[in-house]
Structures are given as structure tokens and as C-alpha cells.
Design a protein around this motif. Structure first.
Motif, short mmCIF file in Angstrom:
data_model
loop_
_atom_site.label_atom_id
_atom_site.label_comp_id
_atom_site.label_asym_id
_atom_site.label_seq_id
_atom_site.Cartn_x
_atom_site.Cartn_y
_atom_site.Cartn_z
N ALA A 302 33.97 35.99 38.77
CA ALA A 302 34.85 36.51 40.06
C ALA A 302 34.92 37.95 39.92
CB ALA A 302 36.26 35.92 39.98
N TRP A 303 35.16 38.32 38.60
CA TRP A 303 35.48 39.88 38.52
C TRP A 303 33.86 40.63 39.02
CZ3 TRP A 303 32.39 42.78 34.62
CH2 TRP A 303 32.86 44.10 34.40
N MET A 304 32.85 39.95 38.47
CA MET A 304 31.56 40.47 39.07
C MET A 304 31.36 40.56 40.54
SD MET A 304 29.86 41.74 36.63
CE MET A 304 27.98 41.66 37.60
N ALA A 305 32.08 39.71 41.01
CA ALA A 305 31.81 39.49 42.87
C ALA A 305 32.74 40.72 43.19
CB ALA A 305 32.41 38.04 43.03
N GLY A 306 33.80 40.93 42.60
CA GLY A 306 34.38 42.14 42.84
C GLY A 306 33.58 43.50 42.64
N LYS A 307 32.80 43.43 41.62
CA LYS A 307 31.93 44.78 41.08
C LYS A 307 31.04 44.86 42.33
CE LYS A 307 31.80 46.29 37.33
NZ LYS A 307 32.23 47.79 36.66
N ALA A 308 30.30 43.49 42.88
CA ALA A 308 29.38 43.80 43.89
C ALA A 308 30.04 44.11 45.07
CB ALA A 308 28.94 42.31 43.92
N LEU A 309 31.14 43.68 45.38
CA LEU A 309 31.64 44.22 47.03
C LEU A 309 31.88 45.82 46.71
CD1 LEU A 309 34.46 41.79 47.23
CD2 LEU A 309 32.14 41.78 48.39
N VAL A 310 32.27 46.32 45.51
CA VAL A 310 32.47 47.82 45.20
C VAL A 310 31.24 48.63 45.16
CG1 VAL A 310 33.10 49.50 43.77
CG2 VAL A 310 34.73 47.51 44.04
N ALA A 311 30.23 47.75 44.57
CA ALA A 311 29.01 48.59 44.64
C ALA A 311 28.40 48.91 45.91
CB ALA A 311 28.02 47.74 43.65
N ALA A 312 28.64 47.67 46.70
CA ALA A 312 28.17 47.76 48.23
C ALA A 312 28.83 48.72 49.04
CB ALA A 312 28.19 46.37 48.73
N ALA A 313 30.07 48.71 48.71
CA ALA A 313 30.96 49.83 49.69
C ALA A 313 30.58 51.41 49.19
CB ALA A 313 32.44 49.54 49.09
N ASP A 334 26.95 46.49 36.76
CA ASP A 334 27.17 46.55 35.15
C ASP A 334 28.18 45.50 34.95
OD1 ASP A 334 27.59 47.20 32.76
OD2 ASP A 334 28.94 48.64 32.99
N GLY A 335 27.75 44.48 33.99
CA GLY A 335 28.43 43.46 33.61
C GLY A 335 29.08 43.47 32.53
N THR A 342 21.05 42.11 38.33
CA THR A 342 20.59 42.20 39.80
C THR A 342 20.32 40.80 40.20
OG1 THR A 342 18.20 42.32 39.08
CG2 THR A 342 19.40 44.48 39.75
N PHE A 343 20.36 40.56 41.70
CA PHE A 343 20.08 39.14 42.01
C PHE A 343 18.57 39.11 42.21
CE2 PHE A 343 24.30 40.24 43.82
CZ PHE A 343 24.82 39.23 43.47
N ARG A 344 18.15 37.76 41.79
CA ARG A 344 16.74 37.44 42.02
C ARG A 344 16.68 37.25 43.46
NH1 ARG A 344 17.56 32.96 37.55
NH2 ARG A 344 17.08 34.31 35.59
#
Length: 394
Positions: A302-313, A334-335, A342-344
């Protein structure tokens, strides 16, 4: 006194003006809107289940990890005039999850996040045209035959967990395995995944035995560790127990003095609160302070999902939604596992290091040291590109 009063009044005026300017600036920001959809009554969060704390199971709501990620990223977002707006929507059934997804997309959500059963997750992914981040479902089918072009996965798949453990067994030369499998449909499915990993890394199953927890005295022997682990010579016992109740009783109760692995003993997970490298202790402490409990693998996802949103923003501060989606799919994250993740492109799974734990600390990591791969060693965990079953184009 009069001078002090004047200075105090001036300070209040300046503070008010500052707040006004901040409000205008904040109002000018186009936030990346995201909606988290979770079960309204999640059986995984039942009190007695959480108290037993089975390794690899969730201990709390997904929103906890998301909020920690967003709060610790506020400065980065403000620096580029970006923002993330997160809302949460519970759903009591598949139809309600689908309706919530459609309503969120209509309200302007650019990304959906889900912590749902497999069929609910597919219903959400099929109901919208925006990216869906699967936070808490490890089912391989979501990455393989039932994959979707806009469906991404943070939590490791069952195949990734099995591959991580198989690699670890190879590195320790524990090649002969006794496989104990529960009788539920989920255990049978996971057993097939485990055997695929065992075959992939050249391990040997000397015997496969079913177990069953039952209140019927006539079936008591089916849950007896001494009877189940007798009659074979093995280097380790691999137990497949999605419920966790039988597995936790197995270590130190086998006929031969051998390690137990799988769903008890040595367990592959995405995260453990005692991981002590790459800034992980700081992440775990921030989470524990905010949530009041240790950080689990599901919390990390869940934390990484938040990081993914932040990276996109941050990559696309003004949007639009298409740019946010592209940035989220391609921006390394960064996890706190020692490498950018990264996503495959072939199955939407987040590449990542796996941790092997006994519940007290992190024993080892996978991929194991010395393992080679033509492009990315993280792709030795889970389905690699040549063996993909996902047919969609991303």
C-alpha cells in the motif's frame, strides 16, 4: 506593551496573507485523484485472525500505508506544484465494487487502487478505462490468463514468492523436499505454483501429503505432524497452508530435524519490519508511529502504491490523466529494497526483491547472490517474458 501589540497584529496580518497566498496556490494545482476500493467487511481483518498474526497475512487496512506514503511526500509534491487527492470507498460485493469504480472514474479519478478478491478485482478493471493498482491480491491468474492492459500489481505474486523460496533452498543445497498441502481450493492452486517453482530450479519432491484440520476424531491423524513427516528422507518440509493455522504448528515437530518453509518457518514476503538495509528501518518506524503496529508486506504494498501515485504526479504535475497513467507505468520507484523498482510490461507486476523471514528477522533475500539473467535479475522471480501467459498489449 503597545509596540508588542502592534507587532503581534502585524504578524497575524502577515500570517493571514501567507495563508491566502498558499490557498490560491493550492487551488491552482490540479491534483491526481485516486480512489481506493476495499471490502466493506474484510474477513482478513477479523480481530482473532489479526491477533494470531500469521506470517505473510495482512494485519490492517490498506489505507494506513497509503496515507504514510502521501504524508511523507508532501514536500516533494509542493516543490513542483503537484498534489495527490485520495479517497476510500468500501464495497460489500462484486457489483458494489464495480459501481464504486465507475462512480470514481466519472468523478474524475485518474487511478483506482484495489485490495479486493480476485473476481472483484477483475470486475473493477473491466468497468473502467483508467489504470487499476492491485495492492493486496497475489493471485497468479491476475498476472497471467486473466490479466488486463491497465491492471498493475504491487504485492508479489504467488509465483514470485515460490520462486524466491526455491532459489533460497537451492543456495543452501536443501534439494529434497517433503510437500504438505492443505485441502482447500486455494491451497491446491498454490501447490501447483509451488511445484512449478520447484521444477524451475531443479529441486526434488520426495513425497506429497495432504493435511486437514478437523474436529472429527476420525480425521485427527491428518493433522499430526509426526505422522505426516514420517516415512521419507528430506532436506526440508515445504508446507502450503493459506489459512496458516496448521503451518504454524509444524516447526520443531517434524520426525527428522529439518527446516520448515513455505507458510511457516522460513517464509517469503515482500516486507518485514526488521529489515535493516537501504533505509528500511526508517520506513518501518514511520509506519509504526502512524499506524501503531509493525509494517507488514501488505502495508508495504500500500505504501508503494502511494509512492507510485506521487511519482506520477511529480512526473506530470498538471496531468492530464493519460500522462499520469504513462508516468505511473514507467517511472522507477524507490521501495527501500536497494534498487529502483519498475512494472513489467508483459504482466503489470512490480519487479522487486523478496525477503525471507522466520518472523523474528530477515534471514536472506532473493534473487540469491550470483544468479544471472539476460536483462534484469529481478525477473527470475515470477513469470519471465518468454513464459508469459498474459496476451494483452500495454
Amino acid at each position: 506593551m503597545k509596540g508588542c501589540a502592534c507587532r503581534a497584529g502585524l504578524a497575524l496580518l502577515l500570517a493571514a496573507l501567507g495563508a491566502s497566498v498558499t490557498g490560491v496556490a493550492a487551488g491552482a494545482v490540479t491534483p491526481l485523484k485516486a480512489t481506493l476500493i476495499v471490502p466493506g467487511d474484510d474477513p482478513r481483518l477479523e480481530r482473532s485472525r489479526i491477533e494470531r498474526h500469521f506470517l505473510g497475512h495482512t494485519d490492517g487496512p490498506a489505507n494506513d500505508g497509503l496515507q504514510v506514503a502521501l504524508e511523507e511526500s508532501e514536500f516533494e509534491l509542493q516543490a513542483v506544484d503537484a498534489a495527490v487527492a485520495l479517497t476510500s470507498q468500501p464495497a460489500d460485493n462484486l457489483a458494489a465494487a464495480r459501481t464504486a469504480a465507475q462512480a470514481a472514474e466519472k468523478a474524475g479519478a485518474a487511478v483506482l487502487l484495489t485490495d479486493l478478491p480476485t473476481d472483484w478485482t477483475l470486475a473493477v478493471a473491466d468497468a473502467v478505462k483508467i489504470p487499476v493498482l492491485n495492492i493486496g491480491n497475489p493471485a497468479d491468474s491476475l498476472r497471467e490468463q486473466d490479466c488486463r492492459a491497465r491492471l498493475f500489481h504491487i504485492l508479489p505474486s504467488e509465483r514470485m514468492r515460490a520462486d524466491a523460496l526455491a532459489q533460497t533452498l537451492v543456495s543452501r543445497k536443501w534439494s529434497k523436499l517433503l510437500l504438505l498441502v492443505g485441502q482447500s481450493a486455494q491451497d491446491q492452486l498454490r501447490s501447483a505454483t509451488v511445484q512449478a517453482s520447484i521444477k524451475r530450479y531443479g529441486l526434488q519432491v520426495v513425497a506429497t501429503k495432504p493435511f486437514k484440520l478437523s474436529g472429527d476424531p476420525r480425521e485427527r491423524d491428518l493433522a499430526n505432524p509426526l505422522l505426516l513427516t514420517a516415512g521419507s528422507t528430506y532436506d526440508a518440509v515445504w508446507v502450503v497452508d493459506s489459512d496458516g493455522e496448521f503451518a504454524r504448528s509444524l516447526p520443531y515437530r517434524t520426525v527428522l530435524p529439518r527446516p520448515v518453509v513455505g507458510d511457516a518457518g522460513l517464509v517469503p514476503v515482500a516486507w518485514h519490519a526488521q529489515f535493516e538495509r537501504f533505509g528500511a528501518p526508517q520506513v518501518s518506524r514511520r509506519f509504526a508511529k502512524a499506524a501503531g503496529r509493525p509494517m507488514t508486506a501488505n502495508d508495504w504494498a500500500a505504501w508503494m502504491a502511494g509512492k507510485a501515485l506521487v511519482a506520477a504526479a511529480i512526473a506530470a504535475p498538471k496531468g492530464p490523466a493519460a500522462q499520469w497513467a504513462q508516468a505511473m507505468a514507467k517511472t522507477p520507484i524507490d521501495g527501500s529494497k536497494g534498487t529502483s523498482l519498475t512494472f513489467r510490461p508483459w504482466d503489470g507486476q512490480l519487479r522487486q526483491t523478496m525477503l525471507l523471514t522466520d518472523g523474528q528477522g530477515v534471514i536472506s533475500q532473493a534473487p540469491i547472490e550470483g544468479l544471472l539473467h539476460p536483462t534484469n535479475v529481478l525477473d527470475t522471480l515470477g513469470a519471465d517474458a518468454p513464459e508469459k501467459k498474459c496476451k494483452v498489449t500495454r
